[in-house]
Design an enzyme around this catalytic site. Structure first.
Site, short mmCIF file in Angstrom:
data_model
loop_
_atom_site.label_atom_id
_atom_site.label_comp_id
_atom_site.label_asym_id
_atom_site.label_seq_id
_atom_site.Cartn_x
_atom_site.Cartn_y
_atom_site.Cartn_z
N LYS A 175 -5.57 1.70 -6.07
CA LYS A 175 -4.49 2.27 -6.61
C LYS A 175 -4.75 3.76 -6.97
CE LYS A 175 -2.76 -2.00 -8.43
NZ LYS A 175 -2.68 -3.10 -9.52
N GLN A 205 -3.60 -3.58 -15.68
CA GLN A 205 -4.27 -4.55 -14.55
C GLN A 205 -4.33 -5.87 -15.01
OE1 GLN A 205 -4.51 -3.52 -11.15
NE2 GLN A 205 -4.91 -5.71 -10.98
N ASP A 209 5.30 -1.76 -12.95
CA ASP A 209 5.03 -2.82 -12.05
C ASP A 209 6.48 -3.83 -12.36
OD1 ASP A 209 2.51 -3.24 -10.94
OD2 ASP A 209 1.38 -3.68 -12.73
#
Ligand code: NDP
Length: 281
Positions: free
Chosen positions: A50, A94, A117
């Site tokens: 990322k 994460q 997200d």
């Protein structure tokens, strides 16, 4: 006839290049905070990928690597700080988090405007009603890959194997928004192979190597393999037995090089979207 390969690396490179050009053209200053707790090696790889994608696109990434024993209060405090930081347009925590941390509560703490997200309840709700800003990255990436084949989802039989909140359920919803006729399969589904054989578009998000065999694929189907697994030799593989499925399908995504890179490209897209929304406020 062998399937054509859907090249996720190439499609994602194109998406990232378009984002890079947009950021350069509009002189956007965009920041993405990536929070990782603990030292899960797979999470470490995802976070590094990322960060690399941010560099390619011209997005500034801020990494917060916290020890595994971080308390929920400490993590919440960091999220509050990032929510208030104007340089940070997107916040990504994460997953999975260490067991003592409540993932749902942590995700809920992220400002919905920075939830790139799209995992928070408010963003998931928006996806349900079809009025969304952010799409969850993996399903959105799958949709882009399907589009790249030129095949129209409308009216097609779509089967999604898996019903997780981050892949299966939102994937089904996006296919429904595209007017597919959608069936969602899971561990209690009866006659799974038979259901899969109906699919013009088959999405596998199970997390089991070798789960989808050639006999489960309708001739000419589009097969999207979301799974990221290790086989007995430790090699990265998807949920589909690639060679068998490729003999039946018209299009298929490989693992690696299929859905994985697209997920990250979609994260970049959401981060730009976050900046746009925050600036418009
Ligand atoms: P989950 O473990 O949360 O969900 C797996 C789903 O598969 C569940 O709904 C489960 O059903 C279903 N399932 C398990 N066994 C069977 C079975 N025997 N028959 C039918 N259905 C079954 O996984 P995720 O959704 O988080 O991830 C799925 C895969 O996708 C993993 O390999 C993951 O690594 C990968 N992944 C890849 C990403 C990418 O960027 N490419 C991003 C995110 C995930 P039930 O609900 O009944 O238990």
């Amino acid at each position: 006839m062998a399937a054509q390969i859907i090249d996720g690396k190439a499609v994602s490179a194109k998406v990232k290049e378009e984002i890079r050009q947009e950021i350069e053209r509009d002189k956007l200053e965009i920041g993405l905070a990536v929070v990782i707790v603990g030292d899960d090696p797979a999470s470490r790889v995802y976070v590094n990928n990322k960060k690399k994608a941010c560099e390619v696109c011209g997005i500034k990434s801020y990494e917060y690597a916290l020890p595994a024993e971080t308390t929920e209060a400490q993590l919440m405090e960091l999220i509050d700080t990032l929510n208030d930081d104007d340089k940070v347009n997107g916040i990504l925590v994460q997953l999975p988090l260490p067991k003592h941390l409540n993932e749902e509560a942590v995700i809920a703490r992220i400002s919905p405007l920075k939830d790139v997200d799209a995992f928070s309840a408010s963003n998931v709700g928006k996806i349900m009603i079809g009025n969304y800003a952010f799409l969850p990255c993996t399903p959105a990436g799958c949709i882009e890959l399907i589009h790249s084949t030129g095949i129209d989802v409308s009216g097609k039989e779509c089967v999604v194997i898996g019903r997780s909140n981050i892949v299966g359920k939102p994937m089904a919803m996006l296919l429904l928004h595209e007017n597919g006729t959608v069936t969602v399969c899971h561990s209690r589904t009866k006659n799974l192979a038979e259901v899969c054989r109906r699919a013009d578009i088959l999405v596998a998000a199970v997390g089991r190597p070798g789960f989808v065999t050639g006999d489960m694929v309708k001739p000419g189907a589009v097969v999207i393999d979301v799974g990221i697994n290790r086989n007995a030799d430790g090699k990265l593989c998807g949920d589909c037995v690639f060679d068998e499925c490729a003999k039946k399908a018209s299009w298929i995504t490989p693992v690696p090089g299929g859905v994985g890179p697209m997920t990250i490209a979609m994260l970049m897209k959401n981060t730009v979207m976050a900046k746009r929304i925050q600036t418009a406020k």
